[in-house]
Design a protein around this motif. Structure first.
Motif, PDB file in Angstrom:
ATOM      1  N   GLY A 178     -20.332 -27.028   9.163  1.00 27.62           N
ATOM      2  CA  GLY A 178     -19.747 -28.248   8.629  1.00 27.62           C
ATOM      3  C   GLY A 178     -18.229 -28.258   8.605  1.00 27.62           C
ATOM      4  N   ARG A 179     -17.578 -27.279   9.251  1.00 29.10           N
ATOM      5  CA  ARG A 179     -16.106 -27.269   9.256  1.00 29.10           C
ATOM      6  C   ARG A 179     -15.567 -27.387  10.667  1.00 29.10           C
ATOM      7  NH1 ARG A 179     -13.726 -22.491   6.465  1.00 29.10           N
ATOM      8  NH2 ARG A 179     -14.693 -23.570   4.719  1.00 29.10           N
ATOM      9  N   GLY A 180     -14.682 -28.356  10.846  1.00 28.11           N
ATOM     10  CA  GLY A 180     -14.017 -28.563  12.127  1.00 28.11           C
ATOM     11  C   GLY A 180     -12.547 -28.791  11.888  1.00 28.11           C
ATOM     12  N   PHE A 181     -11.964 -29.736  12.609  1.00 31.37           N
ATOM     13  CA  PHE A 181     -10.576 -30.103  12.369  1.00 31.37           C
ATOM     14  C   PHE A 181     -10.338 -31.538  12.799  1.00 31.37           C
ATOM     15  CE2 PHE A 181     -10.294 -28.784  16.795  1.00 31.37           C
ATOM     16  CZ  PHE A 181      -9.354 -29.645  17.342  1.00 31.37           C
ATOM     17  N   ARG A 182      -9.363 -32.141  12.184  1.00 35.11           N
ATOM     18  CA  ARG A 182      -8.918 -33.487  12.531  1.00 35.11           C
ATOM     19  C   ARG A 182      -7.570 -33.377  13.219  1.00 35.11           C
ATOM     20  NH1 ARG A 182     -11.732 -37.529  10.089  1.00 35.11           N
ATOM     21  NH2 ARG A 182     -13.277 -36.792   8.603  1.00 35.11           N
ATOM     22  N   GLY A 183      -7.353 -34.257  14.195  1.00 33.22           N
ATOM     23  CA  GLY A 183      -6.116 -34.210  14.945  1.00 33.22           C
ATOM     24  C   GLY A 183      -5.273 -35.459  14.763  1.00 33.22           C
ATOM     25  N   LEU A 184      -4.011 -35.305  15.160  1.00 31.97           N
ATOM     26  CA  LEU A 184      -3.029 -36.374  15.057  1.00 31.97           C
ATOM     27  C   LEU A 184      -2.276 -36.450  16.379  1.00 31.97           C
ATOM     28  CD1 LEU A 184      -1.570 -37.862  12.304  1.00 31.97           C
ATOM     29  CD2 LEU A 184       0.272 -36.514  13.256  1.00 31.97           C
ATOM     30  N   ASP A 212      -7.875 -19.752  14.548  1.00 32.96           N
ATOM     31  CA  ASP A 212      -7.005 -19.542  15.706  1.00 32.96           C
ATOM     32  C   ASP A 212      -7.495 -18.377  16.569  1.00 32.96           C
ATOM     33  OD1 ASP A 212      -6.232 -17.290  14.225  1.00 32.96           O
ATOM     34  OD2 ASP A 212      -4.222 -18.031  13.802  1.00 32.96           O
ATOM     35  N   ARG A 213      -6.796 -18.114  17.661  1.00 35.16           N
ATOM     36  CA  ARG A 213      -7.179 -17.058  18.610  1.00 35.16           C
ATOM     37  C   ARG A 213      -7.203 -15.683  17.942  1.00 35.16           C
ATOM     38  NH1 ARG A 213     -10.193 -15.764  22.648  1.00 35.16           N
ATOM     39  NH2 ARG A 213      -9.732 -17.839  23.416  1.00 35.16           N
ATOM     40  N   THR A 235      -4.489 -27.777  20.905  1.00 31.49           N
ATOM     41  CA  THR A 235      -3.469 -27.649  21.951  1.00 31.49           C
ATOM     42  C   THR A 235      -4.014 -28.133  23.294  1.00 31.49           C
ATOM     43  OG1 THR A 235      -2.428 -25.808  20.790  1.00 31.49           O
ATOM     44  CG2 THR A 235      -1.960 -26.010  23.146  1.00 31.49           C
ATOM     45  N   ALA A 236      -5.235 -27.733  23.620  1.00 32.48           N
ATOM     46  CA  ALA A 236      -5.848 -28.143  24.891  1.00 32.48           C
ATOM     47  C   ALA A 236      -6.033 -29.661  24.955  1.00 32.48           C
ATOM     48  CB  ALA A 236      -7.185 -27.439  25.080  1.00 32.48           C
ATOM     49  N   MET A 237      -6.236 -30.296  23.807  1.00 28.36           N
ATOM     50  CA  MET A 237      -6.425 -31.747  23.747  1.00 28.36           C
ATOM     51  C   MET A 237      -5.090 -32.492  23.688  1.00 28.36           C
ATOM     52  SD  MET A 237      -9.530 -31.751  20.977  1.00 28.36           S
ATOM     53  CE  MET A 237      -9.720 -33.517  20.883  1.00 28.36           C
ATOM     54  N   GLY A 238      -4.005 -31.756  23.469  1.00 26.52           N
ATOM     55  CA  GLY A 238      -2.695 -32.387  23.374  1.00 26.52           C
ATOM     56  C   GLY A 238      -2.436 -33.052  22.036  1.00 26.52           C
ATOM     57  N   ILE A 239      -3.079 -32.545  20.975  1.00 25.03           N
ATOM     58  CA  ILE A 239      -2.929 -33.118  19.635  1.00 25.03           C
ATOM     59  C   ILE A 239      -2.517 -32.023  18.659  1.00 25.03           C
ATOM     60  CG2 ILE A 239      -4.592 -34.963  20.095  1.00 25.03           C
ATOM     61  CD1 ILE A 239      -6.692 -33.390  18.500  1.00 25.03           C
ATOM     62  N   ASP A 240      -2.168 -32.431  17.452  1.00 24.26           N
ATOM     63  CA  ASP A 240      -1.805 -31.493  16.391  1.00 24.26           C
ATOM     64  C   ASP A 240      -2.847 -31.507  15.292  1.00 24.26           C
ATOM     65  OD1 ASP A 240       0.777 -30.711  17.400  1.00 24.26           O
ATOM     66  OD2 ASP A 240       1.535 -32.662  16.765  1.00 24.26           O
ATOM     67  N   LEU A 241      -3.079 -30.351  14.669  1.00 23.48           N
ATOM     68  CA  LEU A 241      -3.883 -30.318  13.454  1.00 23.48           C
ATOM     69  C   LEU A 241      -3.117 -31.053  12.369  1.00 23.48           C
ATOM     70  CD1 LEU A 241      -5.682 -28.017  14.650  1.00 23.48           C
ATOM     71  CD2 LEU A 241      -5.492 -26.913  12.438  1.00 23.48           C
ATOM     72  N   LEU A 242      -3.839 -31.680  11.451  1.00 21.13           N
ATOM     73  CA  LEU A 242      -3.185 -32.331  10.331  1.00 21.13           C
ATOM     74  C   LEU A 242      -2.605 -31.288   9.386  1.00 21.13           C
ATOM     75  CD1 LEU A 242      -5.783 -35.081   9.287  1.00 21.13           C
ATOM     76  CD2 LEU A 242      -3.838 -35.306  10.796  1.00 21.13           C
ATOM     77  N   THR A 243      -1.496 -31.633   8.769  1.00 19.14           N
ATOM     78  CA  THR A 243      -0.976 -30.820   7.671  1.00 19.14           C
ATOM     79  C   THR A 243      -1.734 -31.242   6.416  1.00 19.14           C
ATOM     80  OG1 THR A 243       0.698 -32.443   7.075  1.00 19.14           O
ATOM     81  CG2 THR A 243       1.328 -30.754   8.713  1.00 19.14           C
ATOM     82  N   GLU A 244      -1.572 -30.501   5.338  1.00 12.40           N
ATOM     83  CA  GLU A 244      -2.193 -30.901   4.077  1.00 12.40           C
ATOM     84  C   GLU A 244      -1.700 -32.289   3.666  1.00 12.40           C
ATOM     85  OE1 GLU A 244      -2.299 -29.829  -0.695  1.00 12.40           O
ATOM     86  OE2 GLU A 244      -1.174 -28.517   0.660  1.00 12.40           O
ATOM     87  N   GLU A 245      -0.413 -32.537   3.785  1.00 11.89           N
ATOM     88  CA  GLU A 245       0.153 -33.831   3.405  1.00 11.89           C
ATOM     89  C   GLU A 245      -0.432 -34.963   4.252  1.00 11.89           C
ATOM     90  OE1 GLU A 245       4.428 -36.160   3.491  1.00 11.89           O
ATOM     91  OE2 GLU A 245       4.453 -33.967   3.449  1.00 11.89           O
ATOM     92  N   GLN A 246      -0.543 -34.756   5.556  1.00 13.30           N
ATOM     93  CA  GLN A 246      -1.124 -35.781   6.427  1.00 13.30           C
ATOM     94  C   GLN A 246      -2.592 -36.015   6.082  1.00 13.30           C
ATOM     95  OE1 GLN A 246      -0.130 -33.749  10.054  1.00 13.30           O
ATOM     96  NE2 GLN A 246       1.649 -35.069  10.461  1.00 13.30           N
ATOM     97  N   ASN A 272     -11.679 -21.984  18.737  1.00 16.11           N
ATOM     98  CA  ASN A 272     -10.874 -22.015  17.523  1.00 16.11           C
ATOM     99  C   ASN A 272     -10.074 -23.321  17.474  1.00 16.11           C
ATOM    100  OD1 ASN A 272      -7.866 -21.421  18.338  1.00 16.11           O
ATOM    101  ND2 ASN A 272      -9.112 -20.035  19.590  1.00 16.11           N
ATOM    102  N   ALA A 273      -9.722 -23.719  16.271  1.00 18.99           N
ATOM    103  CA  ALA A 273      -9.088 -25.025  16.048  1.00 18.99           C
ATOM    104  C   ALA A 273      -7.730 -25.155  16.733  1.00 18.99           C
ATOM    105  CB  ALA A 273      -8.949 -25.279  14.549  1.00 18.99           C
ATOM    106  N   ILE A 274      -6.898 -24.150  16.622  1.00 21.59           N
ATOM    107  CA  ILE A 274      -5.541 -24.246  17.173  1.00 21.59           C
ATOM    108  C   ILE A 274      -5.566 -24.422  18.693  1.00 21.59           C
ATOM    109  CG2 ILE A 274      -3.356 -23.007  17.502  1.00 21.59           C
ATOM    110  CD1 ILE A 274      -3.702 -24.081  14.661  1.00 21.59           C
ATOM    111  N   GLU A 275      -6.346 -23.603  19.384  1.00 24.86           N
ATOM    112  CA  GLU A 275      -6.397 -23.714  20.845  1.00 24.86           C
ATOM    113  C   GLU A 275      -7.083 -25.002  21.294  1.00 24.86           C
ATOM    114  OE1 GLU A 275      -6.030 -19.132  22.358  1.00 24.86           O
ATOM    115  OE2 GLU A 275      -8.039 -19.981  22.275  1.00 24.86           O
ATOM    116  N   MET A 276      -8.094 -25.443  20.573  1.00 25.23           N
ATOM    117  CA  MET A 276      -8.747 -26.705  20.940  1.00 25.23           C
ATOM    118  C   MET A 276      -7.769 -27.868  20.807  1.00 25.23           C
ATOM    119  SD  MET A 276     -12.602 -26.494  19.343  1.00 25.23           S
ATOM    120  CE  MET A 276     -13.169 -28.026  20.093  1.00 25.23           C
TER     121      MET A 276
END
Length: 189
Positions: A180-186, A95-96, A116-127, A110-114
């Motif tokens: 090798g680390r990024g994020f997946r969105g929902l 994050d920022r 948000t800018a894309m209009g998606i959410d990071l996955l939770t552990e459960e997701q 950073n993952a959180i701002e990216m």
């Protein structure tokens, strides 16, 4: 006076290309959305054209978004289904606050701002764990997941991957980043 184009609007050509891509992916991976029908998904997307911009951002950064379910509200759930963490969203910290804390060798984003800018959410552990039931993802990469505030407050952040036929949850300093680390969105539409 000319008005500025809205960056969240796609041209008709871009919309049609994206819908064709999403339909092809949907039909190729029916195991991800048993019982769902593309014409109904497409009708929902066409009724919520603003969501197409986010899906285009997901696709353009290597996420290969696909439908993975439907909510009781009627919303379709789209998730990044690329085999590995999306290539256009790697080498980023969490994050920022983490980005600002780095003194040198700062990542570009950073993952959180990216997300948000894309209009998606990071996955939770459960997701993330639910996604892994639909296929084998992140066997060579890893993906940041939403981190509980009590962990983040102490400087940590969580990420997941799949190794040895098992989904693992790990922790790292939120300011860390790896190729090798990024994020997946929902996205719910």
């Amino acid at each position: 006076m000319k008005t500025k184009p809205n960056k969240t609007n796609l041209s008709l050509k871009e919309r049609n290309e994206l819908l064709t891509e999403l339909k092809t992916r949907f039909e190729k991976n029916m195991n991800r959305h048993k019982g769902l029908e593309w014409p109904k998904v497409q009708a929902r997307l066409e009724a919520h054209v603003e969501s197409l911009w986010s899906l285009n951002e997901m696709d353009g950064s290597g996420g290969e978004p696909d439908v993975i379910g439907q909510e009781k509200t009627g919303e379709y759930v789209f998730c990044d289904c690329s085999a590995e963490s999306p290539a256009g969203r790697r080498s980023i910290c969490y994050d920022r606050e983490a980005l600002d804390a780095r003194k040198e060798h700062k990542p570009k984003n950073n993952a959180i701002e990216m997300a948000t800018a894309m209009g998606i959410d990071l996955l939770t552990e459960e997701q993330y764990r639910q996604l892994q039931k639909l296929g084998k993802f992140d066997t060579k990469t890893s993906s940041w997941v939403k981190t509980p505030p009590e962990i983040r407050k102490l400087g940590g952040a969580l990420f997941c991957d799949r190794r040895y036929e098992t989904v693992f949850l790990y922790h790292n300093g939120a300011e860390s980043y790896y190729a090798g680390r990024g994020f997946r969105g929902l996205l719910k539409v």
